[in-house]
Scaffold this motif. Sequence first.
Motif, mmCIF file in Angstrom:
data_model
loop_
_atom_site.group_PDB
_atom_site.id
_atom_site.type_symbol
_atom_site.label_atom_id
_atom_site.label_comp_id
_atom_site.label_asym_id
_atom_site.label_seq_id
_atom_site.Cartn_x
_atom_site.Cartn_y
_atom_site.Cartn_z
ATOM 1 N N ALA A 124 -33.124 67.823 54.109
ATOM 2 C CA ALA A 124 -32.450 67.171 54.912
ATOM 3 C C ALA A 124 -31.388 67.875 55.386
ATOM 4 O O ALA A 124 -30.667 67.670 56.702
ATOM 5 N N LEU A 125 -30.234 68.370 54.604
ATOM 6 C CA LEU A 125 -29.265 69.138 55.161
ATOM 7 C C LEU A 125 -29.422 70.230 55.949
ATOM 8 O O LEU A 125 -28.567 70.393 57.025
ATOM 9 N N ALA A 126 -30.482 70.953 55.700
ATOM 10 C CA ALA A 126 -30.703 72.034 56.647
ATOM 11 C C ALA A 126 -31.202 71.538 57.983
ATOM 12 O O ALA A 126 -30.700 72.194 58.856
ATOM 13 N N THR A 127 -31.859 70.199 57.913
ATOM 14 C CA THR A 127 -32.365 69.756 59.213
ATOM 15 C C THR A 127 -31.000 69.268 60.083
ATOM 16 O O THR A 127 -30.897 69.763 61.287
ATOM 17 N N ILE A 128 -30.041 68.780 59.265
ATOM 18 C CA ILE A 128 -28.793 68.548 60.002
ATOM 19 C C ILE A 128 -27.926 69.532 60.340
ATOM 20 O O ILE A 128 -27.612 69.853 61.507
ATOM 21 N N ALA A 129 -27.887 70.759 59.587
ATOM 22 C CA ALA A 129 -27.385 71.789 59.904
ATOM 23 C C ALA A 129 -27.719 72.688 61.037
ATOM 24 O O ALA A 129 -27.180 72.971 61.852
ATOM 25 N N ASN A 130 -29.277 72.762 61.092
ATOM 26 C CA ASN A 130 -29.678 73.218 62.111
ATOM 27 C C ASN A 130 -29.807 72.532 63.348
ATOM 28 O O ASN A 130 -29.914 73.107 64.644
#
Length: 161
Positions: A124-130
């Motif tokens: 989820a954090l990777a999705t937000i960061a990207n």
Amino acid sequence: MEQLAQRFPGKAKTPVTALPVMKNVRLAVNVAACDGLPLLIVYGKNKQQLEKLEQELLPLAFSAELAGKFSYVKTTNPQDLTAIDQFDPKRHGYLAVAPNAYGTGGQVKYQWSAAVKPDQLASALATIANGTSKTSKNHQDRKSTRLNSSHANISYAVFCL
């Protein structure tokens, strides 16, 4: 260069044991807004839970995919989060917050319970960061704009003298 590297090997890397957190939520929201980054708040019901949540987040925060993509803060006090819209004080865990343009508040975009699995949180954090690009701001000084707009009149006035 190889000889220099052998002569000065450097020090062994010390393991990172804590998140790079801001002093308080108000400051963290302001810094996140200025940096154009989302804010990740670690919210625990007590210090023990807060430490556990931080230790679970630590390897994710320094991973190649997420390093430098968030500002961080931690708290156990729900009163610290009064400027955050859509915050559920009964739900301890992690909050991804989009700060407002002036850094005076923010809005919860995602909130995960303390029971979230690290791989789910990482995804989820990777999705937000990207999906979040660093916002740039126009820091043009209004006073200098006024001076520039009246520059022709001032120049003409000086010429007439």
